[in-house]
Design a protein around this motif. Structure first.
Motif, PDB file in Angstrom:
ATOM      1  N   ILE A 116       0.836  -1.197   0.000  1.00  0.00           N
ATOM      2  CA  ILE A 116       0.000   0.000   0.000  1.00  0.00           C
ATOM      3  C   ILE A 116       0.876   1.254   0.000  1.00  0.00           C
ATOM      4  O   ILE A 116       0.557   2.246  -0.649  1.00  0.00           O
ATOM      5  CB  ILE A 116      -0.998  -0.001   1.184  1.00  0.00           C
ATOM      6  CG1 ILE A 116      -1.974   1.175   1.078  1.00  0.00           C
ATOM      7  CG2 ILE A 116      -0.301   0.061   2.499  1.00  0.00           C
ATOM      8  CD1 ILE A 116      -3.021   0.995   0.033  1.00  0.00           C
ATOM      9  N   LYS A 117       2.002   1.176   0.698  1.00  0.00           N
ATOM     10  CA  LYS A 117       2.927   2.312   0.751  1.00  0.00           C
ATOM     11  C   LYS A 117       3.469   2.642  -0.641  1.00  0.00           C
ATOM     12  O   LYS A 117       3.537   3.806  -1.030  1.00  0.00           O
ATOM     13  CB  LYS A 117       4.083   1.977   1.703  1.00  0.00           C
ATOM     14  CG  LYS A 117       4.801   3.145   2.249  1.00  0.00           C
ATOM     15  CD  LYS A 117       5.808   2.663   3.302  1.00  0.00           C
ATOM     16  CE  LYS A 117       6.233   3.804   4.174  1.00  0.00           C
ATOM     17  NZ  LYS A 117       7.137   3.393   5.211  1.00  0.00           N
ATOM     18  N   ALA A 118       3.820   1.614  -1.413  1.00  0.00           N
ATOM     19  CA  ALA A 118       4.332   1.829  -2.771  1.00  0.00           C
ATOM     20  C   ALA A 118       3.243   2.406  -3.673  1.00  0.00           C
ATOM     21  O   ALA A 118       3.519   3.285  -4.499  1.00  0.00           O
ATOM     22  CB  ALA A 118       4.869   0.524  -3.345  1.00  0.00           C
ATOM     23  N   ILE A 119       2.013   1.939  -3.529  1.00  0.00           N
ATOM     24  CA  ILE A 119       0.896   2.448  -4.325  1.00  0.00           C
ATOM     25  C   ILE A 119       0.663   3.925  -4.036  1.00  0.00           C
ATOM     26  O   ILE A 119       0.498   4.730  -4.959  1.00  0.00           O
ATOM     27  CB  ILE A 119      -0.380   1.631  -4.055  1.00  0.00           C
ATOM     28  CG1 ILE A 119      -0.217   0.221  -4.620  1.00  0.00           C
ATOM     29  CG2 ILE A 119      -1.617   2.310  -4.634  1.00  0.00           C
ATOM     30  CD1 ILE A 119      -1.288  -0.744  -4.175  1.00  0.00           C
ATOM     31  N   ILE A 120       0.674   4.291  -2.774  1.00  0.00           N
ATOM     32  CA  ILE A 120       0.452   5.686  -2.388  1.00  0.00           C
ATOM     33  C   ILE A 120       1.600   6.562  -2.882  1.00  0.00           C
ATOM     34  O   ILE A 120       1.376   7.649  -3.422  1.00  0.00           O
ATOM     35  CB  ILE A 120       0.257   5.793  -0.862  1.00  0.00           C
ATOM     36  CG1 ILE A 120      -1.086   5.165  -0.477  1.00  0.00           C
ATOM     37  CG2 ILE A 120       0.341   7.244  -0.404  1.00  0.00           C
ATOM     38  CD1 ILE A 120      -1.299   5.003   0.999  1.00  0.00           C
ATOM     39  N   ARG A 121       2.816   6.096  -2.736  1.00  0.00           N
ATOM     40  CA  ARG A 121       3.989   6.863  -3.189  1.00  0.00           C
ATOM     41  C   ARG A 121       3.931   7.096  -4.699  1.00  0.00           C
ATOM     42  O   ARG A 121       4.158   8.203  -5.188  1.00  0.00           O
ATOM     43  CB  ARG A 121       5.267   6.129  -2.781  1.00  0.00           C
ATOM     44  CG  ARG A 121       6.529   6.923  -2.958  1.00  0.00           C
ATOM     45  CD  ARG A 121       7.771   6.258  -2.341  1.00  0.00           C
ATOM     46  NE  ARG A 121       7.841   4.815  -2.479  1.00  0.00           N
ATOM     47  CZ  ARG A 121       7.728   3.947  -1.462  1.00  0.00           C
ATOM     48  NH1 ARG A 121       7.556   4.389  -0.232  1.00  0.00           N
ATOM     49  NH2 ARG A 121       7.806   2.647  -1.675  1.00  0.00           N
ATOM     50  N   LYS A 122       3.588   6.051  -5.446  1.00  0.00           N
ATOM     51  CA  LYS A 122       3.503   6.162  -6.907  1.00  0.00           C
ATOM     52  C   LYS A 122       2.363   7.105  -7.302  1.00  0.00           C
ATOM     53  O   LYS A 122       2.518   7.933  -8.193  1.00  0.00           O
ATOM     54  CB  LYS A 122       3.293   4.787  -7.525  1.00  0.00           C
ATOM     55  CG  LYS A 122       3.378   4.802  -9.041  1.00  0.00           C
ATOM     56  CD  LYS A 122       3.142   3.433  -9.634  1.00  0.00           C
ATOM     57  CE  LYS A 122       4.301   2.521  -9.308  1.00  0.00           C
ATOM     58  NZ  LYS A 122       4.234   1.224 -10.009  1.00  0.00           N
TER      59      LYS A 122
END
Length: 95
Positions: free
Chosen positions: A12-18
């Protein structure tokens, strides 16, 4: 519609960052080229809702096809986080 098969672990962290970076990119496109990806491509609220529903349905089909049905309840949460990050990135100041 096509679905992307991810070769990296779900985060989820990678999705939000992207999504935040995409929002920043959308703002840059508006500033440099005069095209507002968010508002010109989807001028009405109904247009935006239709895009969101299309993306959600494509994810649902992919999850079911790949046998991840038990995680479907997470999709709306993940998409809301991503769309919030788009807006936050879009509204952020240049650095």
């Amino acid at each position: 519609g096509a679905a992307v098969s991810h070769s990296h672990p779900f985060s989820i962290k990678a999705i939000i960052r992207k999504a935040y970076r995409y929002g920043q990119s959308f703002r840059t496109i508006k500033e440099k080229h005069g095209f507002d990806v968010i508002h010109d491509a989807c001028p009405t609220l109904m247009d935006k809702v239709m895009v969101i529903m299309d993306v959600l349905m494509r994810h649902i089909r992919f999850f079911v096809k790949e046998g991840y049905g038990k995680y479907l309840f997470l999709l709306p949460i993940v998409r809301l986080c991503a769309y919030g990050a788009y807006w936050k990135g879009y509204a952020s100041k240049k650095q």
